[in-house]
Write a protein that holds these residues in place. Structure first.
Motif, mmCIF file in Angstrom:
data_model
loop_
_atom_site.group_PDB
_atom_site.id
_atom_site.type_symbol
_atom_site.label_atom_id
_atom_site.label_comp_id
_atom_site.label_asym_id
_atom_site.label_seq_id
_atom_site.Cartn_x
_atom_site.Cartn_y
_atom_site.Cartn_z
ATOM 1 N N ALA A 40 -16.938 -11.871 22.247
ATOM 2 C CA ALA A 40 -17.399 -13.223 21.895
ATOM 3 C C ALA A 40 -16.286 -13.986 21.184
ATOM 4 C CB ALA A 40 -18.638 -13.127 21.017
ATOM 5 N N PRO A 41 -15.186 -14.274 21.883
ATOM 6 C CA PRO A 41 -14.052 -14.915 21.221
ATOM 7 C C PRO A 41 -14.361 -16.294 20.647
ATOM 8 C CG PRO A 41 -13.697 -14.796 23.598
ATOM 9 C CD PRO A 41 -14.929 -14.006 23.294
ATOM 10 N N ALA A 42 -15.374 -16.960 21.149
ATOM 11 C CA ALA A 42 -15.752 -18.269 20.604
ATOM 12 C C ALA A 42 -16.832 -18.129 19.534
ATOM 13 C CB ALA A 42 -16.244 -19.190 21.715
ATOM 14 N N GLY A 43 -17.239 -16.891 19.260
ATOM 15 C CA GLY A 43 -18.301 -16.641 18.291
ATOM 16 C C GLY A 43 -17.798 -16.622 16.868
ATOM 17 N N PRO A 44 -18.595 -16.055 15.972
ATOM 18 C CA PRO A 44 -18.228 -16.048 14.560
ATOM 19 C C PRO A 44 -16.964 -15.227 14.277
ATOM 20 C CG PRO A 44 -20.252 -14.798 14.933
ATOM 21 C CD PRO A 44 -19.855 -15.409 16.238
ATOM 22 N N VAL A 45 -16.279 -15.620 13.231
ATOM 23 C CA VAL A 45 -15.055 -14.946 12.784
ATOM 24 C C VAL A 45 -15.219 -14.616 11.306
ATOM 25 C CG1 VAL A 45 -12.574 -15.236 12.391
ATOM 26 C CG2 VAL A 45 -13.621 -16.178 14.459
ATOM 27 N N LEU A 46 -14.880 -13.399 10.951
ATOM 28 C CA LEU A 46 -14.834 -13.017 9.541
ATOM 29 C C LEU A 46 -13.416 -13.244 9.047
ATOM 30 C CD1 LEU A 46 -16.747 -9.622 9.686
ATOM 31 C CD2 LEU A 46 -17.640 -11.830 8.955
ATOM 32 N N THR A 47 -13.264 -13.745 7.834
ATOM 33 C CA THR A 47 -11.933 -13.934 7.270
ATOM 34 C C THR A 47 -11.823 -13.195 5.949
ATOM 35 O OG1 THR A 47 -12.591 -16.010 6.214
ATOM 36 C CG2 THR A 47 -11.555 -16.177 8.388
ATOM 37 N N PHE A 48 -10.646 -12.683 5.712
ATOM 38 C CA PHE A 48 -10.349 -11.897 4.515
ATOM 39 C C PHE A 48 -9.028 -12.369 3.928
ATOM 40 C CE2 PHE A 48 -12.678 -9.220 7.448
ATOM 41 C CZ PHE A 48 -13.607 -8.578 6.652
ATOM 42 N N SER A 49 -8.862 -12.182 2.641
ATOM 43 C CA SER A 49 -7.530 -12.346 2.067
ATOM 44 C C SER A 49 -6.717 -11.134 2.524
ATOM 45 C CB SER A 49 -7.595 -12.389 0.540
ATOM 46 O OG SER A 49 -7.898 -11.097 0.030
ATOM 47 N N PRO A 50 -5.396 -11.245 2.578
ATOM 48 C CA PRO A 50 -4.593 -10.085 2.969
ATOM 49 C C PRO A 50 -4.853 -8.862 2.084
ATOM 50 C CG PRO A 50 -3.268 -12.056 3.098
ATOM 51 C CD PRO A 50 -4.566 -12.451 2.444
ATOM 52 N N THR A 51 -5.038 -9.061 0.800
ATOM 53 C CA THR A 51 -5.306 -7.940 -0.109
ATOM 54 C C THR A 51 -6.645 -7.280 0.207
ATOM 55 O OG1 THR A 51 -3.999 -8.978 -1.846
ATOM 56 C CG2 THR A 51 -5.556 -7.273 -2.539
ATOM 57 N N ALA A 52 -7.667 -8.094 0.427
ATOM 58 C CA ALA A 52 -8.985 -7.551 0.767
ATOM 59 C C ALA A 52 -8.925 -6.791 2.088
ATOM 60 C CB ALA A 52 -10.017 -8.664 0.835
ATOM 61 N N TRP A 53 -8.172 -7.294 3.057
ATOM 62 C CA TRP A 53 -8.048 -6.619 4.353
ATOM 63 C C TRP A 53 -7.364 -5.264 4.196
ATOM 64 C CZ3 TRP A 53 -10.319 -6.335 8.712
ATOM 65 C CH2 TRP A 53 -9.711 -5.710 9.799
ATOM 66 N N VAL A 54 -6.276 -5.212 3.445
ATOM 67 C CA VAL A 54 -5.579 -3.940 3.215
ATOM 68 C C VAL A 54 -6.519 -2.941 2.540
ATOM 69 C CG1 VAL A 54 -3.729 -2.850 1.873
ATOM 70 C CG2 VAL A 54 -3.262 -4.895 3.204
ATOM 71 N N ASN A 55 -7.270 -3.391 1.555
ATOM 72 C CA ASN A 55 -8.220 -2.509 0.877
ATOM 73 C C ASN A 55 -9.303 -2.015 1.825
ATOM 74 O OD1 ASN A 55 -6.858 -2.707 -1.559
ATOM 75 N ND2 ASN A 55 -8.100 -4.419 -2.274
ATOM 76 N N PHE A 56 -9.814 -2.891 2.697
ATOM 77 C CA PHE A 56 -10.821 -2.503 3.681
ATOM 78 C C PHE A 56 -10.266 -1.452 4.636
ATOM 79 C CE2 PHE A 56 -12.437 -3.132 8.002
ATOM 80 C CZ PHE A 56 -13.754 -2.767 7.811
ATOM 81 N N VAL A 57 -9.071 -1.685 5.168
ATOM 82 C CA VAL A 57 -8.470 -0.732 6.109
ATOM 83 C C VAL A 57 -8.240 0.615 5.431
ATOM 84 C CG1 VAL A 57 -6.410 -0.245 7.496
ATOM 85 C CG2 VAL A 57 -7.477 -2.511 7.577
ATOM 86 N N ARG A 58 -7.726 0.612 4.217
ATOM 87 C CA ARG A 58 -7.530 1.879 3.476
ATOM 88 C C ARG A 58 -8.846 2.615 3.274
ATOM 89 N NH1 ARG A 58 -3.438 -0.463 -1.013
ATOM 90 N NH2 ARG A 58 -1.542 -0.319 0.238
ATOM 91 N N ALA A 59 -9.881 1.877 2.913
ATOM 92 C CA ALA A 59 -11.189 2.499 2.672
ATOM 93 C C ALA A 59 -11.759 3.108 3.947
ATOM 94 C CB ALA A 59 -12.157 1.483 2.085
ATOM 95 N N THR A 60 -11.586 2.429 5.082
ATOM 96 C CA THR A 60 -12.132 2.967 6.330
ATOM 97 C C THR A 60 -11.342 4.161 6.816
ATOM 98 O OG1 THR A 60 -10.900 1.367 7.663
ATOM 99 C CG2 THR A 60 -13.153 0.784 7.053
ATOM 100 N N ARG A 61 -10.057 4.207 6.526
ATOM 101 C CA ARG A 61 -9.246 5.362 6.929
ATOM 102 C C ARG A 61 -9.649 6.610 6.169
ATOM 103 N NH1 ARG A 61 -3.277 2.610 7.420
ATOM 104 N NH2 ARG A 61 -3.665 1.675 9.445
ATOM 105 N N THR A 62 -10.048 6.463 4.931
ATOM 106 C CA THR A 62 -10.406 7.629 4.131
ATOM 107 C C THR A 62 -11.885 7.983 4.243
ATOM 108 O OG1 THR A 62 -10.769 6.245 2.176
ATOM 109 C CG2 THR A 62 -8.571 7.197 2.454
ATOM 110 N N ALA A 63 -12.665 7.141 4.929
ATOM 111 C CA ALA A 63 -14.107 7.348 5.033
ATOM 112 C C ALA A 63 -14.498 8.394 6.084
ATOM 113 C CB ALA A 63 -14.816 6.037 5.340
ATOM 114 N N HIS A 64 -13.601 8.743 6.980
ATOM 115 C CA HIS A 64 -14.005 9.705 8.029
ATOM 116 C C HIS A 64 -13.216 10.947 7.997
ATOM 117 C CE1 HIS A 64 -10.612 8.298 10.496
ATOM 118 N NE2 HIS A 64 -11.019 7.087 10.179
#
Length: 64
Positions: A40-64
């Motif tokens: 859905a490229p024309a659909g909703p988009v989530l936006t993050f600050s670069p810091t929040a995105w890095v924290n999210f990616v780190r958290a998901t990498r350690t979650a599994h």
């Protein structure tokens, strides 16, 4: 969204090849990381600050 003009979308390396269930990320925008559903490229988009995105990616990498 005007701030998304010029976004260069790429498929997330974590999306895999699961029948089109992909996440696309644009991290070429100043001060902003955008995430959308590739189906859905024309659909909703989530936006993050670069810091929040890095924290999210780190958290998901350690979650599994």
């Amino acid at each position: 969204m005007a701030e998304l003009t010029g976004a260069q979308w790429r498929k997330s390396t974590r999306s895999g090849s699961n029948g089109g269930n992909c996440v696309e990320v644009a991290n070429n925008l100043p001060g902003l990381v955008a995430v959308r559903d590739s189906k859905a490229p024309a659909g909703p988009v989530l936006t993050f600050s670069p810091t929040a995105w890095v924290n999210f990616v780190r958290a998901t990498r350690t979650a599994h």
